[in-house]
Structure formats: structure tokens, C-alpha cells
Design an enzyme around this catalytic site. Structure first.
Site, mmCIF file in Angstrom:
data_model
loop_
_atom_site.group_PDB
_atom_site.id
_atom_site.type_symbol
_atom_site.label_atom_id
_atom_site.label_comp_id
_atom_site.label_asym_id
_atom_site.label_seq_id
_atom_site.Cartn_x
_atom_site.Cartn_y
_atom_site.Cartn_z
ATOM 1 N N CYS A 1 -74.249 -7.514 -54.570
ATOM 2 C CA CYS A 1 -74.948 -7.437 -55.862
ATOM 3 C C CYS A 1 -76.446 -7.724 -55.754
ATOM 4 C CB CYS A 1 -74.313 -8.399 -56.858
ATOM 5 S SG CYS A 1 -72.538 -8.172 -57.055
ATOM 6 N N ASP B 1 -69.070 -13.233 -58.521
ATOM 7 C CA ASP B 1 -67.854 -13.359 -59.328
ATOM 8 C C ASP B 1 -66.673 -12.605 -58.731
ATOM 9 O OD1 ASP B 1 -69.514 -14.736 -60.994
ATOM 10 O OD2 ASP B 1 -68.905 -13.698 -62.811
ATOM 11 N N CYS C 1 -76.400 -9.962 -60.346
ATOM 12 C CA CYS C 1 -74.984 -10.086 -60.697
ATOM 13 C C CYS C 1 -74.797 -10.700 -62.086
ATOM 14 C CB CYS C 1 -74.254 -10.883 -59.630
ATOM 15 S SG CYS C 1 -74.996 -12.490 -59.311
ATOM 16 N N ASP C 2 -73.554 -11.081 -62.361
ATOM 17 C CA ASP C 2 -73.172 -11.456 -63.717
ATOM 18 C C ASP C 2 -73.932 -12.658 -64.267
ATOM 19 O OD1 ASP C 2 -71.382 -9.519 -63.046
ATOM 20 O OD2 ASP C 2 -69.596 -10.637 -63.581
ATOM 21 N N LYS C 3 -74.151 -13.678 -63.458
ATOM 22 C CA LYS C 3 -74.733 -14.916 -63.976
ATOM 23 C C LYS C 3 -76.206 -15.085 -63.646
ATOM 24 C CE LYS C 3 -70.693 -15.665 -65.519
ATOM 25 N NZ LYS C 3 -70.029 -14.538 -64.862
ATOM 26 N N CYS D 1 -71.414 -4.243 -59.709
ATOM 27 C CA CYS D 1 -70.227 -3.476 -60.099
ATOM 28 C C CYS D 1 -70.622 -2.327 -61.023
ATOM 29 C CB CYS D 1 -69.210 -4.391 -60.758
ATOM 30 S SG CYS D 1 -68.654 -5.725 -59.668
ATOM 31 N N GLU E 1 -62.929 -16.544 -65.027
ATOM 32 C CA GLU E 1 -62.483 -15.237 -65.499
ATOM 33 C C GLU E 1 -61.065 -14.951 -65.010
ATOM 34 O OE1 GLU E 1 -65.371 -12.381 -64.261
ATOM 35 O OE2 GLU E 1 -66.961 -13.242 -65.492
ATOM 36 N N SER F 1 -63.348 -10.893 -67.063
ATOM 37 C CA SER F 1 -64.338 -10.065 -66.381
ATOM 38 C C SER F 1 -64.727 -8.906 -67.284
ATOM 39 C CB SER F 1 -63.746 -9.522 -65.082
ATOM 40 O OG SER F 1 -64.485 -8.419 -64.616
#
Length: 564
Positions: A51, A83, A124-126, A196, A448, A474
Site C-alpha cells: 500500500c 490491515d 492505506c486505510d489508517k 486495495c 475488522e 473492512s
């Protein structure tokens, strides 16, 4: 440009600060550089996943843009928690925690080195919400730059994303595919670096960066492998000093109207439920009152117009091909769903930027729809309330085929227990799987549940089984899923009182989640309930459990909305 050096001059000007300057001379600054604005280039980078793998390359281009605009850029890192790699493992407890840690580390780095402005590169996600929270907290001129998503994979004519890899596990366990077929999906589902590929959490937050006005218009959708990533990196470096000259700072950008626009965009793209948590946290940092009630009200007026995974068949690269996020925003703007006066880091209201933006002459090809004839007539996410979640819960309905579900509870006190039950074939049509003690304090870290949800969908039970949890989902999750139940089980929320066989009603259209148990019986159970002992007595997880607020408050750890 002396006026832009309000902070760095305190650290590096004058005789008193002579001992400070050698430290920066040692990393390449010249005498002339000390007269220029100092721009931090915050980068999330790691080889522990794809990521953020390429983000270091973007630093050079951001610094190039800063130099062109008359400043000097210096890079600094922040942490990364992947994640996807941590899904279903103890490491998932660190995912949401890392968001607040990232904001804290940025505050510490840039407030202790006197930067005048900064660009944050995330992937990425965070990392993305953590950077955005820090932007508002520090309130220095700042621009967010996304590293971009990975390209989709291909298996014959089938477009693959990482979602397919997770769901193939459930399909294999259910005997629907062979081990060789599972291996083939594993090998082909993630062919390049980047995040992703669907409208999962990373791409959702990048999309909302544009909707909030914290990123340059058009910068979210180009893949990580695209040369346009470098173009936007240079432009972000230039833009941050333009913002400084105009006096545009994140607290002027992140207003109620900007958060409103972000919520509209989230619902229209059927984005990740995680974005609810993150927007609440960003609002908290901005000291703007924006609650689940606002999300609820907005969600009832916005349909899904993007057929992006997991709600549809397309990946982010497909949206990029037809114009990217600006094409989504322009449709929402023309339909009167956006607040056009919301300011952006480009120094202009978002409405003006969208007025000038023209889509490429490429057909939308079923990827994007008009608001009047949407992909789905309801929003991507719905806020639920009821005696099972008095403070609220979140249901992702854009990726579900049913809005209403009634069934009997099967209760599990951890995600691991629930996954074992799915793998063993114990979950049957009509079940409502309750996974509790996985909330912000209880897990801790509100992990998640993709491993469980993907196994349910992969087993062919996506429309026949519902899942309710005080944990998270997720962005790749689909099916009948309700998360963020508040209050959580660990603090005595009603989800702690559910027993096997209890009837549960989930109604996405009505915004209801109800446990069909009498108040007298619930009170009896409440008196018999005792809080579980803390899972951790020391270290980061114990500290987080002591500080974190509930999901309906964004699971924030900062005690103050103004952290400067």
C-alpha cells in the site's frame, strides 16, 4: 516570502538559533535555504505490504514542487499498519489504534521542528485519516496526497481484487472451488504495488479527501503505477505554498459544509463504513459538530451512483478511466446534493472547481450513473438505532441485496470463535451472527471482521445470514452486515445481553436494529452481567483501551478537539 516563515523563523533565525542550523546544514540545506519556508513532507512508507511501498518515490516530486514554489522540503516518516495482512489475526487490534498514533506522531514531529507548512503522503486505510486528523489538529497550510491504488488483477476475463482472495477462502471451505483455484486467485488478485483496488477503505478515504477539499481535485483515482501520481505530487508541493500565501488552512476547509459533502460522496459511492468513524474523528479535530444524526439525515436523500466494488463489479482504475472522483462530484454538484461554497486547499470553493472541470470524452459504461437514474435507489450506508444499539450502529446496504432481515441470534464472544463456526458449517440460513467484545475498548482496537464476513459470503450465505458486531468491517465487506454497535459489550451495551436464540430484527430502510426481548428480561440479564477483566494490563493496547471513546464518537483518543 518572510511572511510564510512564521514558525521556522523561531527555530532557525538569529544568533540565538545558530546551534540549530548545523543540524539542517548536515542534511543538505544551504544558507539561502534558511530564508525559505520550511515544508515538511510527511510520508507513510513500509515494505511490509504494497500500500505504501512506493510512496518514498513521491517525496522527491513533492519536494520538486515545493522548490519550484520557493520553499524547501524535508521529509519525515510515520508508521504503517497493513490491515489486509492483519485481518483475522491479533495484529488487527493495532489497525484503528494506528490512525490516532499517526496523527499524534505527525503533531510531535512537525510541532517540534518548526515547519511552516506540510504535504502528507498516505496510502492505506489508517494512514489517510490519521494524516487528515493531523492536518486539522495542527492547522498549518497542508495538502493531502494519496499514493494510489494497485491495478486490478485478471483471471481470464474476470477482473480480480483482493476481495476475491478473501471470499475464495470461504468458497474453498464450502467446497465450491478447489485448492488450485484458490491458489490461482491468490496469485493474481494483487499484481502491483498500491492500495486495495475497489471502493474499499483506502480508496474511500482518498475519494473523501477530494470531497472534503483537503486534496487536489482529480488526485485520488490514478493508479499507484500511473505517471500522473508524480504529476500530482509536484502539484501538491506547489499548492501547499499557494495555500500558505492565501492563508488557507485545514480548519478553514473542514467545515460543516465540507463534512456534509464528504458524507454525500461516501453514500453515493457505497464507500467503506470505516469512513463514518474517520469523518467523526476529523470533525472532532476540527471542533465541528457532525454526528451520526447528520449521517442519518444525509443518507436518506442520496442514492448510489457508482458501481464500484464491493457494491458493483468495477475497480478504482475503471473509475479513473472515465474521469475519476471529479466526475462523481460533478454529478452530485449538478444534482444539487453538494454544498458548493465549501473551501478547498486550492483556495477556491469546490463548486467553482467543479464548474471548470470537464469530463473526458469517454462513456461511463455502467461504471457511473446519474442521480436521477442511480445504480441503487438508496444510499450505500444506513445508520441504525434501537434497543440493541441505543447510541447507533452502521449498516452497509450498498453492497447488500436485502435491507431487512429477521433471524435468531448465534452469539460469539470473539471473531476467532465466529470464524471457527463458519468454517465448521455451523452457521445456517436465518442466523444472525453476533460477534461481541470486539469494540474499541473490548478488543481493544475495534478490529475488522473481513475474515468472517468473506467466509460467510464465500460459502454462499451472503443473503441468508446477517452479522452484527461492536467491531468494524473492512471496506471490502458485503452482505447483511451491521457494525459499530454502540455502546459496545465491554462497557455493558445491550449487545452484551444477547443470548443464543434471541430474535433480532434488522431494517435498513427504517433505520432499526431491535432485539425482541422484553425490557424486564433485559433488566434481569443486565443485573447478572459483569464486565470482563481487561485483556491487557500494560503497553499500547492497555493505554488505548483506557483512552478511547465509543464508535458513535469516532473512537477518538484525543481528550480535546483542539490539539495544538
Amino acid at each position: 516570502m518572510v511572511k510564510l516563515r512564521i514558525r521556522s523563523s523561531q527555530w532557525y533565525d538569529g544568533v540565538d538559533n545558530a546551534p540549530h542550523r548545523p543540524y539542517l546544514r548536515a542534511v543538505g540545506l544551504t544558507e539561502a535555504d534558511f530564508a525559505k519556508p520550511l515544508v515538511g513532507v510527511l510520508v507513510s512508507w513500509s515494505e511490509l505490504g504494497p500500500c505504501n511501498f512506493h510512496n518514498l518515490e513521491l517525496v522527491r516530486y513533492v519536494k520538486e514542487g515545493v522548490k519550484e514554489a520557493g520553499g524547501v522540503g524535508l521529509a519525515a516518516p510515520t508508521i504503517v499498519v497493513n490491515d489486509g495482512i492483519n485481518m483475522g489475526t491479533p495484529g488487527m487490534r493495532y489497525s484503528l489504534i494506528s490512525r490516532d498514533l499517526i496523527a499524534d506522531t505527525i503533531e510531535a514531529q512537525f510541532n517540534s521542528h518548526g515547519v511552516d507548512a506540510w504535504v502528507g503522503i498516505g496510502g492505506c486505510d489508517k494512514t489517510q485519516p490519521g494524516i487528515m486528523m493531523a492536518m486539522v489538529r495542527l492547522d498549518l497550510p497542508a495538502v493531502y496526497l494519496y499514493g494510489g491504488s494497485a491495478e486490478a488483477g485478471w483471471l481470464g476475463e474476470r477482473e480480480l481484487t483482493i476481495e476475491d482472495a478473501f471470499e475464495s477462502v470461504g468458497a474453498y471451505l464450502a467446497g465450491k472451488i478447489t485448492l488450485d483455484e484458490l491458489k490461482r486467485v491468490e496469485e493474481l488478485s494483487f499484481p502491483t504495488y498500491g492500495t486495495c483496488q475497489g471502493m474499499f477503505t483506502a480508496n474511500t478515504m482518498a475519494t473523501l479527501g477530494e470531497a472534503l477539499g483537503l486534496s487536489l481535485l482529480g488526485s485520488a483515482s490514478p493508479p499507484a503505477t500511473s505517471a500522473r501520481r508524480r504529476k500530482y505530487a509536484v502539484e501538491s508541493g506547489r499548492a501547499v505554498l499557494k495555500a500558505a500565501e492565501l492563508g488557507v488552512t485545514p480548519r478553514k476547509v473542514v467545515t460543516y459544509d465540507a463534512l456534509y459533502n464528504a458524507a454525500v460522496t461516501l453514500f453515493a459511492t457505497a464507500g467503506s463504513t470505516n469512513a463514518i468513524l474517520h469523518l467523526l474523528a476529523i470533525a472532532h479535530e476540527a471542533n465541528v459538530k457532525f454526528t451520526l444524526d447528520d449521517f442519518d439525515e444525509i443518507s436518506r436523500r442520496v442514492p448510489v451512483i457508482a458501481a464500484l466494488r464491493p457494491a458493483g463489479p468495477y475497480a478504482m482504475q475503471d473509475l479513473d478511466r472515465i474521469g475519476g472522483v471529479p466526475r462523481v462530484l460533478k454529478k452530485l454538484y449538478k444534482a444539487g446534493l453538494l454544498r458548493p461554497e465549501a473551501l478547498t486547499v486550492e483556495g477556491e470553493p469546490i463548486g467553482k472547481l467543479l464548474e471548470r472541470w470537464e469530463p473526458p470524452a469517454v462513456p461511463e459504461a455502467g461504471i457511473l450513473y446519474d442521480v436521477e437514474k442511480p445504480y441503487k435507489p438508496y444510499s450505500g450506508i444506513r445508520i441504525l438505532r434501537g434497543n440493541l444499539a441505543p447510541s447507533g450502529a452502521v449498516m452497509k446496504i450498498g453492497a447488500a441485496d436485502k435491507l431487512r432481515f429477521e433471524g435468531r441470534a448465534k452469539v460469539y464472544d470473539s471473531e476467532a470463535e465466529a470464524f471457527k463456526a463458519v468454517a465448521a458449517g455451523e452457521i445456517k440460513p436465518g442466523d444472525v451472527v453476533i460477534i461481541r467484545y470486539e469494540g474499541p475498548k473490548g478488543a481493544p482496537g475495534m478490529p475488522e471482521m473481513l475474515k468472517v464476513t468473506a467466509a460467510i459470503v464465500g460459502a454462499g450465505l451472503g443473503d441468508a445470514v446477517a452479522l452484527v458486531t461492536d467491531g468494524r468491517f473492512s471496506g471490502a465487506t458485503r452482505g447483511i452486515m451491521v457494525g459499530h454497535v454502540a455502546p459496545e459489550a465491554a462497557v455493558g451495551g445491550p449487545i452484551a445481553l444477547v443470548q443464543n436464540g434471541d430474535r433480532v430484527i434488522i431494517d435498513g430502510e427504517a433505520g432499526l436494529i431491535k432485539l425482541e426481548v422484553s425490557e424486564e428480561e433485559l433488566e434481569k440479564r443486565r443485573k447478572a452481567w459483569a464486565p470482563p477483566p481487561p485483556k491487557y494490563k500494560g503497553g499500547l493496547l492497555a493505554k488505548y483501551a483506557a483512552l478511547v471513546q465509543q464508535a458513535d464518537k469516532g473512537a477518538v483518543t484525543s481528550p480535546s478537539a483542539w490539539g495544538t
